[in-house]
Scaffold this motif. Sequence first.
Motif, short mmCIF file in Angstrom:
data_model
loop_
_atom_site.label_atom_id
_atom_site.label_comp_id
_atom_site.label_asym_id
_atom_site.label_seq_id
_atom_site.Cartn_x
_atom_site.Cartn_y
_atom_site.Cartn_z
N UNK A 51 8.79 9.66 -2.71
CA UNK A 51 8.18 8.41 -3.43
C UNK A 51 8.81 8.62 -4.81
N UNK A 52 8.68 9.67 -5.51
CA UNK A 52 9.02 9.73 -6.98
C UNK A 52 10.71 9.47 -6.96
N UNK A 53 11.40 9.70 -5.97
CA UNK A 53 12.94 9.12 -6.00
C UNK A 53 12.89 7.78 -5.97
N UNK A 54 11.87 7.00 -5.66
CA UNK A 54 12.03 5.55 -5.68
C UNK A 54 11.52 4.95 -4.28
N UNK A 55 10.98 5.72 -3.23
CA UNK A 55 10.39 5.29 -2.16
C UNK A 55 9.20 4.63 -2.26
N UNK A 56 8.62 3.59 -1.36
CA UNK A 56 7.37 3.09 -1.22
C UNK A 56 6.59 3.45 -0.07
N UNK A 57 5.38 4.03 -0.02
CA UNK A 57 4.88 4.29 1.06
C UNK A 57 3.58 3.32 1.14
N UNK A 58 3.40 2.73 2.13
CA UNK A 58 2.19 1.86 2.63
C UNK A 58 1.28 2.65 3.60
N UNK A 59 0.26 2.91 3.02
CA UNK A 59 -0.56 3.93 4.08
C UNK A 59 -2.09 3.19 4.28
N UNK A 60 -2.33 3.30 5.57
CA UNK A 60 -3.69 2.80 5.99
C UNK A 60 -4.62 3.74 6.14
N UNK A 61 -5.97 3.44 6.02
CA UNK A 61 -6.91 4.33 6.25
C UNK A 61 -7.53 4.04 7.68
N UNK A 62 -8.38 5.02 8.11
CA UNK A 62 -9.12 4.88 9.55
C UNK A 62 -10.01 6.02 9.52
N UNK A 149 6.45 8.34 -10.24
CA UNK A 149 7.86 8.10 -10.55
C UNK A 149 8.64 7.13 -10.50
N UNK A 150 9.60 6.74 -9.62
CA UNK A 150 10.48 5.31 -9.69
C UNK A 150 9.75 4.68 -8.27
N UNK A 151 8.90 5.36 -7.63
CA UNK A 151 8.32 4.69 -6.20
C UNK A 151 6.81 4.24 -6.53
N UNK A 152 6.06 3.69 -5.17
CA UNK A 152 4.63 3.38 -5.19
C UNK A 152 4.11 4.15 -4.26
N UNK A 153 3.05 4.47 -4.24
CA UNK A 153 2.03 4.79 -3.11
C UNK A 153 1.07 3.75 -3.23
N UNK A 154 0.83 3.06 -1.90
CA UNK A 154 -0.16 2.15 -1.71
C UNK A 154 -1.14 2.48 -0.49
N UNK A 155 -2.25 2.21 -0.88
CA UNK A 155 -3.27 2.67 0.32
C UNK A 155 -4.19 1.20 0.77
N UNK A 156 -4.25 0.76 1.98
CA UNK A 156 -4.95 0.01 2.47
C UNK A 156 -6.27 0.74 2.84
N UNK A 157 -7.38 0.36 2.49
CA UNK A 157 -8.52 1.21 2.53
C UNK A 157 -9.25 0.77 3.91
N UNK A 158 -8.73 0.49 4.75
CA UNK A 158 -9.10 -0.10 6.26
C UNK A 158 -7.96 0.19 7.14
N UNK A 159 -8.06 -0.33 8.46
CA UNK A 159 -7.06 0.21 9.60
C UNK A 159 -5.98 -1.00 9.61
N UNK A 160 -4.97 -0.75 10.24
CA UNK A 160 -4.03 -1.67 10.26
C UNK A 160 -4.16 -2.33 11.74
N UNK A 161 -5.44 -2.41 12.16
CA UNK A 161 -5.87 -2.86 13.51
C UNK A 161 -7.03 -3.64 13.35
#
Length: 177
Positions: A51-62, A149-161
Amino acid sequence: EHYYLERALGPFSELSTGSLEELMDSELAVIVLPDLGALPPDGIEALGAWIEAGGVVLRFAGPRLAQGSDALVPVALRRGGRAFGGAMSWSQPATLAPFAATTPFAGLTIPDDVTVTRQVLAQPSPDLEARTWVSLSDGTPLVTAERRGAGWLVLFHTTANPDWSDLSLSGLFVRML
């Protein structure tokens, strides 16, 4: 969860699956993580560097993440979550609040029938509002994000289903992703 993510992203992007190590070694811009729960320490370190190097992580909770998170979330989380009809509950399923003009979702139309019946709650903090991209009508965060850093960490606080929300059944889900 994979089914809904593949249906939402498939028509618009090339999808890759594999271990975290394989995905980080590929030339990907975004890694999407369904509810995996707490990641192992070596995974947190490697994905954090990615992520710090520029990646984006989309994370889902559950249910797994509700039992305990790790350092790879944009805000501190409360254990257990909040459910419709549960101890910390709503009297009816929650709807989405209008998107603020400062978020990536500004201008998207929110369908009236998108509701949330369960979510992982963020711990209150001084920077919570600044990290919140989407809130429920009661003001609790549904999508939070943090620049790392150069990236983003994103969390959806709910499930992807549709287990916790019918967001994944809507066209809005596709547009948000």
